[in-house]
Design a protein around this motif. Structure first.
Motif, PDB file in Angstrom:
ATOM      1  N   LEU A 158      72.755 -75.390 -39.753  1.00 39.64           N
ATOM      2  CA  LEU A 158      73.058 -75.954 -38.446  1.00 39.64           C
ATOM      3  C   LEU A 158      72.532 -77.387 -38.388  1.00 39.64           C
ATOM      4  CD1 LEU A 158      72.080 -72.878 -36.242  1.00 39.64           C
ATOM      5  CD2 LEU A 158      74.344 -73.478 -37.152  1.00 39.64           C
TER       6      LEU A 158
ATOM      7  N   MET B  79      78.103 -67.097 -38.858  1.00 35.59           N
ATOM      8  CA  MET B  79      78.117 -68.285 -39.708  1.00 35.59           C
ATOM      9  C   MET B  79      78.938 -68.104 -40.971  1.00 35.59           C
ATOM     10  SD  MET B  79      74.341 -70.002 -39.154  1.00 35.59           S
ATOM     11  CE  MET B  79      74.748 -71.381 -40.241  1.00 35.59           C
TER      12      MET B  79
ATOM     13  N   HIS C  22      81.542 -70.023 -38.755  1.00 34.44           N
ATOM     14  CA  HIS C  22      81.071 -71.042 -37.811  1.00 34.44           C
ATOM     15  C   HIS C  22      79.737 -71.592 -38.302  1.00 34.44           C
ATOM     16  CE1 HIS C  22      84.296 -70.136 -35.012  1.00 34.44           C
ATOM     17  NE2 HIS C  22      84.041 -68.846 -35.202  1.00 34.44           N
TER      18      HIS C  22
ATOM     19  N   LEU D 292      80.092 -76.270 -36.434  1.00 36.29           N
ATOM     20  CA  LEU D 292      80.236 -74.828 -36.202  1.00 36.29           C
ATOM     21  C   LEU D 292      81.663 -74.378 -36.532  1.00 36.29           C
ATOM     22  CD1 LEU D 292      78.101 -74.034 -33.022  1.00 36.29           C
ATOM     23  CD2 LEU D 292      77.471 -73.921 -35.443  1.00 36.29           C
TER      24      LEU D 292
ATOM     25  N   SER E  64      85.850 -75.118 -33.658  1.00 39.15           N
ATOM     26  CA  SER E  64      84.435 -75.351 -33.404  1.00 39.15           C
ATOM     27  C   SER E  64      84.004 -74.522 -32.207  1.00 39.15           C
ATOM     28  CB  SER E  64      84.195 -76.841 -33.114  1.00 39.15           C
ATOM     29  OG  SER E  64      82.874 -77.046 -32.650  1.00 39.15           O
TER      30      SER E  64
END
Length: 342
Positions: free
Chosen positions: A35, A223, A226, A231, A270
């Motif tokens: 992230l 994830m 994303h 994301l 996203s």
């Protein structure tokens, strides 16, 4: 007491650098991009160029009947999308898909739900010529701009040359879009603090939101698709909402590639600012988080070929990346709370 102890443990873990957080779990066991804050990958253009792009973005001069602008479907008040399941163009024509939010332009590797544009500059001109969006040939658009003394002055100031060309028009629009900031959310603040000093970043989240972040990275396997600053994995997947052979069929990426393996695939959107970008999915199918998450929790939507399609070799099969997750009601609630921070 057990829940409190678990949350205390999570707060301890998430007060560390991201590299020391619990490992990300993905459906395919592939490594996910960490992230990160959403920032431009290169310096922005001049203020003059960005201002020109903003003016063009909001000017209906770029549509055939001068009633539709880029901003008609990409409203600044809703993260530059329009809140419709299917966007409306000239002559009140309804498209097949919704308008994606405009953010993180530098981070996308393709554009549109089906990825038919490979660069932002290519994408910028395509809605102008699309017959159900703005329906204006580029030569006619350039003629209008070149016949405008105001636009001649603005383009000359920004580029130092005339006449106005298609490349100049695309560049101005793209530079404005690149200047659109990431959503001003607690998540963006959180991930910026994590990058600089993670010690207290977790205090920006409630217990349930922090649990939602943890689930997003682990048990919910979000994830898998994303990831990273955007994301999104920038990939295309069959999520089962193509309606193959039915009234509102949308074949997705195959329209751009002519490869039958791409039937029913759509680009991963996203999730940034997702609270403000509903309805979700390419066709606006979902308007609430919980039913959407419950669908994924149950293993996704997996339509089966029936009737004349029963032996059709091209009937799209939902990606194996979507599998039952076993999330409890309280975990779904925590995940929803986290999504609201994005």
């Amino acid at each position: 007491m057990t829940i409190k102890l678990n949350v205390d443990a999570l707060r301890q873990q998430y007060s560390q650098p991201q590299s020391s957080w619990p490992s990300v779990i993905t459906a395919d066991n592939e490594k996910a991009e960490p992230l990160a804050p959403l920032t431009p990958k290169a310096p922005l253009g001049s203020a003059t160029l960005i201002k020109l792009g903003k003016t063009l973005f909001h000017d209906p001069i770029l549509s055939s009947d001068k009633t539709i602008s880029c901003a008609s479907c990409h409203n600044a008040n809703t993260l530059f999308q329009d809140g419709r399941g299917q966007s409306i163009g000239v002559d009140e024509q309804k498209g097949e898909r919704n308008a994606p939010a405009i953010l993180g332009i530098d981070h996308w590797e393709s554009f549109f739900w089906d990825g038919r544009a490979s660069t932002a500059s290519q994408q910028a001109l395509m809605p102008i010529v699309n017959p159900i969006e703005m329906n204006l040939p580029i030569p006619e658009a350039l003629k209008r701009l070149n016949n405008s003394r105001a636009y001649q002055a603005k383009f000359n100031e920004a580029f130092g040359t005339l006449p106005i060309t298609a490349d100049m028009l695309a560049t101005a629009l793209v530079e404005f879009e690149r200047s659109i900031p990431a959503p001003s959310t607690r998540y963006q603040r959180f991930i910026r603090e994590v990058a600089s000093d993670p010690t207290n970043a977790h205090t920006l989240f409630t217990d349930n939101e922090l649990l939602g972040l943890h689930l997003f990275r682990t048990k919910a396997k979000c994830m898998t698709c994303h990831e990273g600053a955007l994301l999104s994995d920038n990939e295309f997947h069959v999520t089962g909402f193509h309606l193959y052979g039915r009234r509102f069929e949308d074949l997705g990426r195959v329209n751009a590639t002519s490869n039958n393996e791409d039937i029913g695939k759509f680009r991963t959107p996203s999730l940034l600012g997702v609270t403000h970008t509903k309805p979700w999915m390419h066709n606006g199918l979902f308007v609430e988080f919980t039913p959407m998450i419950m669908q994924y929790n149950a293993g996704g939507f997996r339509p089966k070929p029936r009737g004349k399609f029963k032996h059709n070799p091209h009937f799209p099969e939902t990606t194996a990346l979507i599998q039952p997750l076993g999330l409890t009601k309280s975990e779904i609630s925590a995940l929803v709370d986290f999504l609201h921070t994005l």
